[in-house]
Scaffold this active site. Structure first.
Site, PDB file in Angstrom:
ATOM      1  N   CYS A   2      18.240 -43.527  19.590  1.00 25.07           N
ATOM      2  CA  CYS A   2      19.264 -42.495  19.834  1.00 25.07           C
ATOM      3  C   CYS A   2      18.983 -41.373  18.792  1.00 25.07           C
ATOM      4  O   CYS A   2      18.061 -41.226  18.122  1.00 25.07           O
ATOM      5  CB  CYS A   2      20.592 -43.072  19.782  1.00 25.07           C
ATOM      6  N   ARG A  48      22.766 -41.048  23.183  1.00 20.02           N
ATOM      7  CA  ARG A  48      22.135 -42.157  23.527  1.00 20.02           C
ATOM      8  C   ARG A  48      21.104 -42.486  24.457  1.00 20.02           C
ATOM      9  O   ARG A  48      21.281 -41.686  25.627  1.00 20.02           O
ATOM     10  CB  ARG A  48      23.515 -43.283  24.075  1.00 20.02           C
ATOM     11  N   SER A  50      19.715 -45.526  26.090  1.00 19.16           N
ATOM     12  CA  SER A  50      20.323 -46.815  26.578  1.00 19.16           C
ATOM     13  C   SER A  50      19.261 -47.644  26.707  1.00 19.16           C
ATOM     14  O   SER A  50      18.314 -47.546  27.791  1.00 19.16           O
ATOM     15  CB  SER A  50      21.281 -46.898  27.621  1.00 19.16           C
ATOM     16  N   ILE A  51      19.212 -48.998  25.936  1.00 14.91           N
ATOM     17  CA  ILE A  51      18.072 -49.582  25.831  1.00 14.91           C
ATOM     18  C   ILE A  51      18.486 -51.223  25.751  1.00 14.91           C
ATOM     19  O   ILE A  51      18.211 -52.010  26.695  1.00 14.91           O
ATOM     20  CB  ILE A  51      16.927 -49.480  24.706  1.00 14.91           C
ATOM     21  N   GLY A  74      18.572 -46.957  16.368  1.00 15.29           N
ATOM     22  CA  GLY A  74      17.465 -47.740  16.155  1.00 15.29           C
ATOM     23  C   GLY A  74      17.563 -49.099  16.625  1.00 15.29           C
ATOM     24  O   GLY A  74      18.092 -49.223  17.949  1.00 15.29           O
ATOM     25  N   GLU A  75      17.034 -50.090  16.513  1.00 16.52           N
ATOM     26  CA  GLU A  75      16.890 -51.486  17.180  1.00 16.52           C
ATOM     27  C   GLU A  75      16.905 -52.402  15.854  1.00 16.52           C
ATOM     28  O   GLU A  75      16.131 -52.413  14.843  1.00 16.52           O
ATOM     29  CB  GLU A  75      15.453 -51.660  17.849  1.00 16.52           C
ATOM     30  N   ASP A  98      23.257 -54.428  19.594  1.00 16.30           N
ATOM     31  CA  ASP A  98      22.827 -54.700  18.175  1.00 16.30           C
ATOM     32  C   ASP A  98      23.573 -53.960  17.020  1.00 16.30           C
ATOM     33  O   ASP A  98      23.810 -54.233  15.951  1.00 16.30           O
ATOM     34  CB  ASP A  98      21.308 -54.717  17.928  1.00 16.30           C
ATOM     35  N   GLY A 367       0.035 -49.469  17.515  1.00 13.19           N
ATOM     36  CA  GLY A 367      -0.604 -50.168  16.574  1.00 13.19           C
ATOM     37  C   GLY A 367      -0.460 -49.509  15.229  1.00 13.19           C
ATOM     38  O   GLY A 367      -1.242 -49.589  14.255  1.00 13.19           O
TER      39      GLY A 367
END
Length: 641
Positions: A2, A48, A50-51, A74-75, A98, A367
């Protein structure tokens, strides 16, 4: 993923229209929803993407009695474990997001809740009872956060451009930061190129209370101890492989499609293979790579390696090619999204790659980070050779450095600088933009000590470490967050793509840091332990290939499709270069490069990025509109007051 923005004032109420303008400036980061919390002297804004908990995870979000509010980007990959612990302590959850784990974690543990989070984040928490605002950023600096103190007031946002919506912020270029940018091609935190605007450093918490700001660092790589009993190479490879699998599996958490950026290098191939190993979805994994048209003479196209990896792993592979004309047309927009001048040309292919990926996925894994934690760059090996020669060669090395420094070749000058100065003075990170003599010629006010002054605190904390550890420590704290990761965040979020980087999971990073140097660079080969860890998973041709960065044909672009853009931008009547730099020096670089008498791509690219940044981001801020937003924009917001 977000975007967040907000303001807290010492006395005056927050201007609702200003908060809306700040949040609207980062709408690309969150096109799915927007929300606001407004209460007298504090305002939080949120865009937002949305995930997780698509239906219920709207923000800003609060605790049970609405005394703690959060806007978050974030996550948190361990949020389910945190949720179970917090429910056991009596907290009540209303969503599956979360985000709510951070809210209740703050209630339970205060600011130290950040130490319990495993993931990537930038958050703002308003505590109504304590009348405090807390800003926090993840350990590695994957998610950006900017702020500025305006007297006793504080403004903050995920992107610098959002702060320019505040009418009391004067967008003036910072002279020290400008010198650092020319020397490094980016500006190390906490500075930005705008005076008074700061980057919150990674692993740092900012606390605002009654107009006063305090900073606290909650994690530092230099405090991670080496392994008490160093593992054998077999044990280390096993541990690294296990952590890589675990970190990758955690980053598949999503309610939307997930793919991967696949370059055909060891790192992205290993991550893609680990994703396939951990996936429980049906259907093939989608991978994406990019190449070039019209710049093949630079040897920049690596699509063949990506195809090889995709065939070996069985992914549903997508690839695109871009040419100079496409780059020319998109570059001003790319620089606007880049938000602060970061003269890493890899931002260009990444922008196009993210745009293509967005057609099919919303989350991608990549990576990034392996080179910085496991010694993958060739400059580390060159520096270690120079350190050995300096230790054993004495006067002969000094003489060789002086001779090289007199030759008319910029690359030889850089080698001379590496040979002629001790590591803690000569090493400024993975990439440098311009040599100090050229910086001084280009910029009359250039301060040759500006970059080193910003790097000094990081060097000091690592002074007792080995030469390799000192370099990795510096790049971990400076190059990684202020070049590589900020570029990756801005270019992917420009298209509302969430980028996840398993190799920079902080548990994996701590493991890598604890390993002895000989497992990182062995027989002149970098990332030795990673190569061993992924044997049998990554095709042997890729394991054996020579290390390359994310290549870009900048030399060809600046003699072709970008030549006219660079000429017009840098030499225009109202250019930043004309006002602040030596125009004859700039014109000379352009002409010699155009005529093929020299390759000045490394010098011209940072100047062009700086010029376009000033034109696209800073200049419009001086003409900002301060009118109220239309009524429909106000009505579309939801607010608590």
């Amino acid at each position: 993923m977000c975007g967040i923005a907000g303001r807290v004032n010492l006395q005056a109420p927050v201007d609702r229209a200003e908060l809306f303008r700040m949040t609207a400036a980062i709408a690309h980061r969150g096109p799915d929803d927007h929300g606001y919390h407004l209460r007298a002297r504090v305002g939080l804004g949120h865009r937002r993407l949305s995930i997780v908990d698509v239906a219920g995870g709207r923000q800003p979000l609060c605790n049970e009695d609405e005394t703690v509010w959060i806007a978050y980007n974030g996550e948190v990959y361990n949020h389910l474990a945190l949720r179970r612990e917090l429910i056991g302590r009596g907290h009540q959850f209303r969503t599956r997001s979360d985000t709510e784990a951070i809210v209740h974690g703050y209630e339970e543990w205060g600011q130290s809740c950040a130490e319990r989070l495993r993931g990537i984040f930038a958050f703002a928490i308003w505590d109504e009872r304590a009348q405090t605002l807390t800003l926090g950023r993840d350990r590695l600096g994957v998610k950006p956060l900017y702020y500025a103190q305006l007297g006793g007031d504080l403004i903050f946002a995920s992107e610098l451009k959002a702060l320019l919506a505040a009418p009391d912020l004067d967008p003036v270029v910072d002279e020290t930061a400008l010198s650092a940018y020319l020397a490094l091609r980016y500006v190390p935190a906490p500075l930005t190129l705008l005076r008074g605007v700061r980057k919150l450093e990674p692993a740092t918490l900012l606390r605002w209370h009654a107009g006063e700001v305090t900073l606290h660092r909650y994690w530092d790589l230099s405090a991670v101890p080496p392994a008490a009993a160093p593992p054998t190479e077999v044990e280390a490879a096993y541990q690294l492989r296990e952590e890589l699998d675990r970190a990758t599996a955690m980053r598949l958490m999503s309610e939307v499609p997930v793919g991967a950026f696949l370059s055909g290098g060891i790192d992205s191939t290993a991550i893609t293979e680990a994703m396939l190993r951990a996936r429980d979805q049906r259907g093939p994994l989608k991978t994406f790579s990019i190449g070039y048209r019209g710049g093949e003479d630079d040897g920049a196209d690596e699509l063949g390696w990506a195809r090889l990896a995709a065939r070996a792993l069985g992914t549903e592979h997508r690839e695109i090619r871009i040419g100079p004309d496409e780059v020319r047309d998109a570059l001003p927009k790319i620089i606007w999204h880049l938000d602060e001048p970061v003269a890493d040309p890899a931002c260009v292919p990444l922008w196009f790659l993210a745009r293509r990926a967005k057609e099919e996925v919303t989350v991608v894994l990549s990576g990034e980070g392996a080179d910085e934690i496991l010694g993958g760059y060739s400059i580390y090996r060159r520096q270690l050779i120079a350190e050995g020669l300096r230790r054993d060669g004495g006067r002969a090395l000094t003489l060789a450095a002086r001779l090289l420094g007199r030759l008319p070749n910029a690359r030889l000058h850089r080698i001379a600088a590496l040979l002629g100065a001790p590591l803690d003075e000569g090493y400024r990170g993975v990439a440098r933009a311009l040599d100090d003599p050229l910086c001084a010629a280009l910029c009359p006010g250039f301060d040759p000590g500006a970059a080193d002054e910003l790097l000094a605190p990081h060097r000091e904390r690592a002074r007792a470490f080995s030469p390799l550890a000192r370099m990795l420590h510096l790049d971990h704290h400076v190059w990684l967050p202020d070049d590589l990761l900020v570029k990756a965040d801005k270019m992917t979020m420009a298209h509302a793509i969430e980028l996840r980087v398993p190799l920079l999971d902080h548990v994996l990073v701590e493991l890598a840091w604890s390993l002895p140097d000989r497992m990182k660079i062995s027989r002149g080969v970098g990332k030795a332990i990673l190569r061993r860890a992924v044997q049998g998973r990554v095709p042997p041709e890729i394991l054996a290939r020579k290390k390359r960065g994310f290549p870009t044909p900048v030399k060809s672009w600046l003699r072709g499709g970008l030549q006219e853009l660079a000429q017009d931008a840098l030499l225009s009547q109202h250019s930043f270069a004309r006002a602040r730099l030596s125009l004859p020096e700039v014109a000379g670089l352009l002409e010699r490069h155009r005529a093929g008498r020299a390759n000045h791509a490394d010098e011209l690219w940072p100047l062009l990025v700086l010029e376009l940044w000033h034109r696209e981001v800073v200049a419009p801020a001086r003409l900002r509109c301060t009118e109220e937003l239309p009524a429909c924009a106000v009505e579309s917001a939801y607010a608590a007051s």
